[in-house]
Design a protein around this motif. Sequence first.
Motif, PDB file in Angstrom:
ATOM      1  N   ASP A 115      -9.486   8.626  -1.222  1.00  0.00           N
ATOM      2  CA  ASP A 115     -10.921   8.679  -1.546  1.00  0.00           C
ATOM      3  C   ASP A 115     -11.423   7.322  -2.040  1.00  0.00           C
ATOM      4  O   ASP A 115     -12.537   6.913  -1.732  1.00  0.00           O
ATOM      5  CB  ASP A 115     -11.200   9.752  -2.595  1.00  0.00           C
ATOM      6  CG  ASP A 115     -11.123  11.165  -2.029  1.00  0.00           C
ATOM      7  OD1 ASP A 115     -11.169  11.319  -0.788  1.00  0.00           O
ATOM      8  OD2 ASP A 115     -11.015  12.109  -2.834  1.00  0.00           O
ATOM      9  N   LYS A 116     -10.589   6.616  -2.797  1.00  0.00           N
ATOM     10  CA  LYS A 116     -10.958   5.290  -3.302  1.00  0.00           C
ATOM     11  C   LYS A 116     -11.139   4.303  -2.132  1.00  0.00           C
ATOM     12  O   LYS A 116     -12.117   3.551  -2.098  1.00  0.00           O
ATOM     13  CB  LYS A 116      -9.858   4.799  -4.256  1.00  0.00           C
ATOM     14  CG  LYS A 116     -10.094   3.455  -4.856  1.00  0.00           C
ATOM     15  CD  LYS A 116      -8.967   3.160  -5.858  1.00  0.00           C
ATOM     16  CE  LYS A 116      -8.585   1.703  -5.785  1.00  0.00           C
ATOM     17  NZ  LYS A 116      -7.413   1.404  -6.591  1.00  0.00           N
ATOM     18  N   ILE A 117     -10.219   4.335  -1.180  1.00  0.00           N
ATOM     19  CA  ILE A 117     -10.319   3.448  -0.014  1.00  0.00           C
ATOM     20  C   ILE A 117     -11.521   3.834   0.841  1.00  0.00           C
ATOM     21  O   ILE A 117     -12.260   2.970   1.324  1.00  0.00           O
ATOM     22  CB  ILE A 117      -9.007   3.472   0.788  1.00  0.00           C
ATOM     23  CG1 ILE A 117      -7.899   2.817  -0.046  1.00  0.00           C
ATOM     24  CG2 ILE A 117      -9.162   2.782   2.135  1.00  0.00           C
ATOM     25  CD1 ILE A 117      -6.511   2.995   0.522  1.00  0.00           C
ATOM     26  N   LEU A 118     -11.740   5.136   1.005  1.00  0.00           N
ATOM     27  CA  LEU A 118     -12.905   5.615   1.758  1.00  0.00           C
ATOM     28  C   LEU A 118     -14.198   5.115   1.100  1.00  0.00           C
ATOM     29  O   LEU A 118     -15.077   4.573   1.776  1.00  0.00           O
ATOM     30  CB  LEU A 118     -12.894   7.142   1.835  1.00  0.00           C
ATOM     31  CG  LEU A 118     -14.103   7.805   2.493  1.00  0.00           C
ATOM     32  CD1 LEU A 118     -14.176   7.443   3.975  1.00  0.00           C
ATOM     33  CD2 LEU A 118     -14.010   9.323   2.322  1.00  0.00           C
ATOM     34  N   ALA A 119     -14.303   5.264  -0.197  1.00  0.00           N
ATOM     35  CA  ALA A 119     -15.513   4.824  -0.907  1.00  0.00           C
ATOM     36  C   ALA A 119     -15.695   3.312  -0.808  1.00  0.00           C
ATOM     37  O   ALA A 119     -16.817   2.829  -0.613  1.00  0.00           O
ATOM     38  CB  ALA A 119     -15.442   5.254  -2.370  1.00  0.00           C
ATOM     39  N   ALA A 120     -14.609   2.572  -0.907  1.00  0.00           N
ATOM     40  CA  ALA A 120     -14.702   1.111  -0.831  1.00  0.00           C
ATOM     41  C   ALA A 120     -15.123   0.640   0.556  1.00  0.00           C
ATOM     42  O   ALA A 120     -15.830  -0.364   0.692  1.00  0.00           O
ATOM     43  CB  ALA A 120     -13.367   0.477  -1.220  1.00  0.00           C
ATOM     44  N   PHE A 121     -14.711   1.373   1.593  1.00  0.00           N
ATOM     45  CA  PHE A 121     -15.035   0.951   2.960  1.00  0.00           C
ATOM     46  C   PHE A 121     -16.375   1.499   3.444  1.00  0.00           C
ATOM     47  O   PHE A 121     -16.943   0.969   4.399  1.00  0.00           O
ATOM     48  CB  PHE A 121     -13.926   1.354   3.941  1.00  0.00           C
ATOM     49  CG  PHE A 121     -14.107   0.749   5.300  1.00  0.00           C
ATOM     50  CD1 PHE A 121     -13.914  -0.617   5.484  1.00  0.00           C
ATOM     51  CD2 PHE A 121     -14.518   1.507   6.374  1.00  0.00           C
ATOM     52  CE1 PHE A 121     -14.111  -1.200   6.720  1.00  0.00           C
ATOM     53  CE2 PHE A 121     -14.721   0.935   7.617  1.00  0.00           C
ATOM     54  CZ  PHE A 121     -14.520  -0.424   7.793  1.00  0.00           C
ATOM     55  N   THR A 122     -16.908   2.510   2.809  1.00  0.00           N
ATOM     56  CA  THR A 122     -18.159   3.130   3.260  1.00  0.00           C
ATOM     57  C   THR A 122     -19.278   2.109   3.510  1.00  0.00           C
ATOM     58  O   THR A 122     -19.962   2.212   4.530  1.00  0.00           O
ATOM     59  CB  THR A 122     -18.599   4.240   2.294  1.00  0.00           C
ATOM     60  OG1 THR A 122     -17.596   5.272   2.306  1.00  0.00           O
ATOM     61  CG2 THR A 122     -19.933   4.844   2.688  1.00  0.00           C
ATOM     62  N   PRO A 123     -19.481   1.097   2.674  1.00  0.00           N
ATOM     63  CA  PRO A 123     -20.551   0.131   2.959  1.00  0.00           C
ATOM     64  C   PRO A 123     -20.362  -0.646   4.269  1.00  0.00           C
ATOM     65  O   PRO A 123     -21.318  -1.197   4.790  1.00  0.00           O
ATOM     66  CB  PRO A 123     -20.500  -0.823   1.757  1.00  0.00           C
ATOM     67  CG  PRO A 123     -19.877  -0.024   0.662  1.00  0.00           C
ATOM     68  CD  PRO A 123     -18.886   0.880   1.347  1.00  0.00           C
ATOM     69  N   GLN A 124     -19.160  -0.674   4.808  1.00  0.00           N
ATOM     70  CA  GLN A 124     -18.898  -1.399   6.060  1.00  0.00           C
ATOM     71  C   GLN A 124     -18.842  -0.499   7.283  1.00  0.00           C
ATOM     72  O   GLN A 124     -18.512  -0.963   8.366  1.00  0.00           O
ATOM     73  CB  GLN A 124     -17.576  -2.172   5.952  1.00  0.00           C
ATOM     74  CG  GLN A 124     -17.678  -3.361   5.043  1.00  0.00           C
ATOM     75  CD  GLN A 124     -16.955  -3.122   3.731  1.00  0.00           C
ATOM     76  OE1 GLN A 124     -16.678  -2.000   3.341  1.00  0.00           O
ATOM     77  NE2 GLN A 124     -16.665  -4.187   3.029  1.00  0.00           N
TER      78      GLN A 124
END
Length: 162
Positions: free
Chosen positions: A12-21
């Motif tokens: 979930d942390k990686i998903l949230a971090a990548f969401t802006p891209q």
Amino acid sequence: MTDWTATRAEGDKILAAFTPQMGRRYANGRNTDHGSGAHKAVSVLSPYIRRRLVLESDAVAAAIAAHGLEDAEKFVQEVIWRGYFKGWLERRPQVWDSYRTGLNADLADLDRDRRLRRDVDRAMNGQTGLDCFDAWAAELVDTGYLHNHARMWFASIWIFTL
């Protein structure tokens, strides 16, 4: 190999971090391999999605919520293609059986053929003399990851050249 934290929270942390891209930046940059440790235009979510720690539907929903369907289209397509081919393989167990049969035959060849074994060992240890291939071999061993295009180039060189 670099350890990765196999938890839902880390996914979930990686998903949230990548969401802006996940929008146009992903569509425009996803096919460029910037080298080990510089994979900024791809999500690196594969191990989490593969193990169902992050659901495809959650990744798609995050992309659409952040960018709208039009701008998130390429990211959404890639997630859907991933699910499609997983299902395609699940419906065709003979493909896996054929792979296993071929793998067993190839491993038997390695046991019998010392020259082939030497060549495979050189490739696996990044000692082919082909700079790009050797760098990818090192990255794969060090990180357990290769950019999608690097995986295709790596496989092509392995099959057709080495």
